[in-house]
Enzyme design. Structure first.
Site, PDB file in Angstrom:
ATOM      1  N   TRP A   1      -2.761 -15.755  27.610  1.00 12.21           N
ATOM      2  CA  TRP A   1      -1.533 -15.136  28.110  1.00 12.21           C
ATOM      3  C   TRP A   1      -1.017 -14.033  27.205  1.00 12.21           C
ATOM      4  CZ3 TRP A   1       1.326 -16.141  23.899  1.00 12.21           C
ATOM      5  CH2 TRP A   1       0.974 -17.265  23.150  1.00 12.21           C
TER       6      TRP A   1
ATOM      7  N   LYS B   1     -11.033 -16.577  35.086  1.00 13.14           N
ATOM      8  CA  LYS B   1      -9.813 -17.365  35.205  1.00 13.14           C
ATOM      9  C   LYS B   1      -8.833 -16.850  34.173  1.00 13.14           C
ATOM     10  CE  LYS B   1      -8.364 -20.887  33.198  1.00 13.14           C
ATOM     11  NZ  LYS B   1      -7.039 -20.256  32.984  1.00 13.14           N
TER      12      LYS B   1
ATOM     13  N   GLU C   1      -2.836 -18.931  33.687  1.00  7.81           N
ATOM     14  CA  GLU C   1      -1.922 -19.246  34.799  1.00  7.81           C
ATOM     15  C   GLU C   1      -0.509 -18.764  34.487  1.00  7.81           C
ATOM     16  OE1 GLU C   1      -4.289 -21.218  33.694  1.00  7.81           O
ATOM     17  OE2 GLU C   1      -5.495 -21.253  35.521  1.00  7.81           O
TER      18      GLU C   1
ATOM     19  N   GLY D   1      -8.993 -17.483  23.028  1.00  6.93           N
ATOM     20  CA  GLY D   1      -7.938 -18.496  22.974  1.00  6.93           C
ATOM     21  C   GLY D   1      -8.007 -19.259  21.669  1.00  6.93           C
ATOM     22  N   SER D   2      -7.609 -20.520  21.709  1.00  6.31           N
ATOM     23  CA  SER D   2      -7.513 -21.281  20.459  1.00  6.31           C
ATOM     24  C   SER D   2      -8.889 -21.771  19.994  1.00  6.31           C
ATOM     25  CB  SER D   2      -6.567 -22.461  20.639  1.00  6.31           C
ATOM     26  OG  SER D   2      -7.096 -23.348  21.594  1.00  6.31           O
TER      27      SER D   2
ATOM     28  N   GLU E   1     -13.744 -15.432  21.194  1.00  5.68           N
ATOM     29  CA  GLU E   1     -12.791 -14.698  20.358  1.00  5.68           C
ATOM     30  C   GLU E   1     -11.616 -15.643  20.151  1.00  5.68           C
ATOM     31  OE1 GLU E   1      -9.925 -13.269  18.990  1.00  5.68           O
ATOM     32  OE2 GLU E   1      -9.562 -12.098  20.804  1.00  5.68           O
ATOM     33  N   LEU E   2     -11.594 -16.266  18.978  1.00  8.40           N
ATOM     34  CA  LEU E   2     -10.639 -17.344  18.735  1.00  8.40           C
ATOM     35  C   LEU E   2      -9.548 -16.856  17.786  1.00  8.40           C
ATOM     36  CD1 LEU E   2     -13.386 -20.095  18.527  1.00  8.40           C
ATOM     37  CD2 LEU E   2     -12.198 -19.200  20.543  1.00  8.40           C
TER      38      LEU E   2
ATOM     39  N   CYS F   1      -3.744 -12.283  18.051  1.00 11.68           N
ATOM     40  CA  CYS F   1      -4.742 -12.991  17.240  1.00 11.68           C
ATOM     41  C   CYS F   1      -5.010 -12.255  15.930  1.00 11.68           C
ATOM     42  CB  CYS F   1      -6.021 -13.203  18.030  1.00 11.68           C
ATOM     43  SG  CYS F   1      -6.645 -11.699  18.759  1.00 11.68           S
TER      44      CYS F   1
ATOM     45  N   GLU G   1      -2.625 -21.214  12.044  1.00 12.03           N
ATOM     46  CA  GLU G   1      -2.256 -19.925  12.643  1.00 12.03           C
ATOM     47  C   GLU G   1      -0.838 -20.022  13.223  1.00 12.03           C
ATOM     48  OE1 GLU G   1      -4.500 -18.860  16.173  1.00 12.03           O
ATOM     49  OE2 GLU G   1      -4.112 -16.748  15.813  1.00 12.03           O
TER      50      GLU G   1
END
Ligand code: NAD
Length: 480
Positions: free
Chosen positions: A155, A179, A182, A232-233, A254-255, A288, A385
Site C-alpha cells: 500500500w 494483486k 486491498e 512487502g515485509s 523487495e522486502l 522501504c 524497521e
C-alpha cells in the site's frame, strides 16, 4: 477537509471482464486521513482465481508472440496516457494512501517513467552468438519471457510498486496476474486502464483482490505461474519464497530495510540536515528506503540534532489533498500501533524524545514527526524497521564504528552517507553493505537504476538494465 468526491470504479479484471463490487462480496476502502469510506472493493472467488489463471495462460501465448517493437509501443503509449492523467491518478493515490498530493504527483510520474523504460528495455533484450568449436556450428543464446507472473504489491507506493511489476513482466513478454494492496486498489487499476487503453490485449493482465494469503497460495500452487514478484515485509517475503520454492518458480523479493545514514564531521551540515529531514518524513516514513538510523559524528552531533528537530517539528501536517501539507497520516492503524510501540519501548529504555512521540488528535491515523536520541542499542527501534515518521539519531566517534553499526542488521536495502571528503566517500561506498547507497543525496530510485536489496531485504532487481532479467529465461540453441 472532506474527501467524499469521486474516487474510482473498483473492480476485478478477469479475462478482460470487469467485475464490480455489486457482483461479489466486498471490502471497504478508507481515506486513512479521515477514515471515511471512499469505495467498496470486490473480492475474487476461487472460480475467479482459476479463470484469472486460465486467462494468464492465454495472455502469455498471445503476448510472447507479439514483437518487442509492438510491445514497446503499448508500454510507451500507456506511459503517455498516465502522464496525461497524472493529476487524476495522483488524487486517487492521495485519497487511498494518504500521502501529500505533491508526493503522489512525483510517484505517478515515476510510474510512467518505469513503464516506458521497461518497454524500451524489452527491445534491447539481446541474446548473443557464441563462437563454436566448429565453423559448421552456430551457437546462439536467446532470452525469452519466463511465463505468466503472479505479483503482489503493498500500500505504501500504490503506483510505483505495481508499475515495476507490470512493466517488468510486460516488457519481457510475460502475462501477469497482479494483486495490488486491498487498502490502495484504485491507483493500480488506473495504471492497468492506461495499459489497456494503449492497446494491451485482453488476458495479458488480470487484477484480483481478496485475502492475500489465500490468493498467493492459490496462484503459486498453479503450474501456470512461472514467476512471482513481491514487495512487502520480510516475514511475508520469506513465506512466499517458500511457496515459490515448492514449485521451483523464480522469485523477485523487495522486502524491508532499516536504512542507516552516516553523517561525517566532514559533511556539509546544512545540506545533510535539510535533505535528511525531508527524506525521513516523505510519506510519513512509510518507505522501504526511508532513512531511519542516523549516525552522526562527534563535533557536529549537537548541531545536527538541533537543526533536524527544528525541521521535524515545523512540518505542516494535514490532509494530503491540501497543497500545503508536508506530512500526512499513516496509511493504516497497524502502522500507527507499530510506531507507537517502538517509540514507547525506546522511551522506557531511556531514549530522549526531542519532538513528537505521540499520536495526533484526529479521526485519521496521524502520528507526530518524531526524533529520538540517547537510544540504547537494545531498543527495538534500532533493529526493527520503523516504517513510520521516526528518526533515531546516535553519536559516533570513528568512521569504523559507524560502518560496523550500519552493517549490523540483517537488512540491507538502502544506506546513505554525507561527507565532503573524497576518500571517505569511496570507503563508505565500498564498505557499507546495502543494495543501494546514496552519498550526499537520497535520489536512488529511478527507472534507469537497479532497485533491490541484499541479505534479508530480498533478491533480484527491479529497474535498470537488470530489471527484465527476473522475467526472462536463458536458452541456448546450437545449430549444425
Ligand atoms: P505485510 O507484509 O503484511 O503486507 C504488505 C503487503 O503484502 C500488503 O499489500 C498485503 O496485502 C500483502 N500480503 C500480506 N500477506 C500476504 C501473503 N501471504 N501473500 C501475498 N501478499 C501478502 O505488511 P503490512 O502490515 O502492510 O506492513 C508491515 C510491515 O511490512 C511494514 O512495517 C514494513 O516493514 C513492511 N512493508 C514493506 C514494504 C516495502 O516497500 N518493502 C511495503 C509495505 C510494508
Amino acid at each position: 477537509m472532506t474527501t467524499s468526491t469521486t474516487y474510482y470504479d473498483l473492480r476485478l479484471l478477469i479475462g478482460g471482464e470487469a467485475i464490480l463490487a455489486s457482483a461479489r462480496q466486498s471490502l471497504p476502502v478508507e481515506d486513512p486521513s479521515t477514515r471515511e469510506e471512499i469505495g467498496r472493493l470486490p473480492i475474487a472467488t476461487d472460480d475467479d482465481l482459476q479463470r484469472a489463471l486460465e486467462s494468464a495462460a492465454r495472455g502469455f501465448a498471445r503476448w510472447r508472440a507479439t514483437s518487442a517493437y509492438d510491445r514497446a509501443n503499448v508500454l510507451r503509449g500507456a506511459a503517455r496516457l498516465i502522464r496525461e492523467r497524472l493529476e487524476a491518478i495522483a488524487r486517487i493515490l492521495t485519497l487511498e494512501e494518504g500521502k501529500p498530493i505533491v508526493e503522489s504527483r512525483l510517484e505517478v510520474q515515476a510510474a510512467a517513467d518505469i513503464i516506458e523504460w521497461c518497454g524500451e528495455e524489452g527491445r534491447r533484450a539481446y541474446g548473443r552468438v557464441v563462437p563454436a568449436r566448429s565453423t559448421a556450428v552456430r551457437q546462439t543464446v536467446l532470452r525469452e519471457p519466463v511465463g505468466p507472473v503472479a505479483a503482489f504489491t503493498p500500500w505504501n507506493f500504490p503506483a510505483v510498486t505495481p508499475a515495476r511489476k507490470l512493466a517488468g513482466a510486460l516488457g519481457a513478454g510475460c502475462s501477469i496476474v497482479i494483486k495490488p494492496s486491498e487498502e490502495t486498489p484504485a491507483t493500480a487499476l488506473a495504471l492497468v486502464d492506461a495499459l489497456r487503453d494503449a492497446g494491451l490485449p485482453e488476458d495479458v493482465v488480470n487484477v484480483v483482490f481478496g485475502d492475500p494469503p489465500h490468493i498467493s497460495e492459490t496462484l503459486l500452487a498453479s503450474p501456470v505461474i512461472r514467476k512471482i514478484s513481491f514487495t512487502g515485509s520480510i516475514a511475508v517475503g520469506k513465506h512466499l519464497a517458500g511457496l515459490a520454492a515448492k514449485g521451483l518458480k523464480r522469485a523477485t523479493l523487495e522486502l524491508g530495510g532499516h536504512a542507516p545514514v552516516i553523517v561525517s564531521a566532514k559533511a556539509d551540515l546544512g545540506k545533510a540536515v535539510a535533505m535528511s529531514a525531508s527524506s525521513k518524513y516523505r510519506n510519513a516514513g512509510q518507505v522501504c528506503v526511508s532513512p531511519s538510523r542516523f549516525f552522526v559524528q562527534d563535533g557536529i552531533f549537537a548541531d545536527f540534532v538541533e537543526a533536524f528537530t527544528k525541521k521535524a517539528s515545523s512540518l505542516r501536517i494535514g490532509h494530503g489533498l491540501d497543497e500545503t501539507t508536508q506530512m500526512s497520516s499513516l496509511a493504516n492503524e497497524r502502522r500507527r500501533e507499530g510506531i507507537a510501540a517502538l517509540v514507547d519501548d525506546a522511551k522506557q529504555r531511556g531514549g530522549t524524545i526531542r519532538t513528537g512521540g505521540e499520536r495526533l488528535e484526529s479521526n485519521g491515523f496521524f502520528y507526530a514527526p518524531t526524533v529520538i536520541t540517547d537510544v540504547p542499542p537494545a531498543a527495538r527501534v534500532l533493529s526493527e524497521e520503523p516504517f513510520g515518521p521516526v528518526a533515531v539519531i546516535t553519536r559516533f566517534t570513528e568512521l569504523d564504528e559507524a560502518i560496523a553499526q550500519a552493517n549490523a542488521l540483517p537488512y540491507a536495502l538502502a544506506a546513505y552517507a554525507f561527507t565532503q571528503d573524497v576518500s571517505e566517500s569511496i570507503r563508505l561506498g565500498n564498505e557499507i553493505e546495502a543494495g543501494m547507497i546514496g552519498i550526499n543525496q537520497f535520489g536512488i530510485a529511478f527507472a534507469e537504476l537497479p532497485f533491490g536489496g541484499i541479505k534479508d531485504s530480498g533478491y533480484g532487481s527491479e529497474g535498470g538494465v537488470e530489471g527484465l532479467d527476473g522475467y526472462m529465461i536463458t536458452k541456448s540453441v546450437t545449430v549444425a
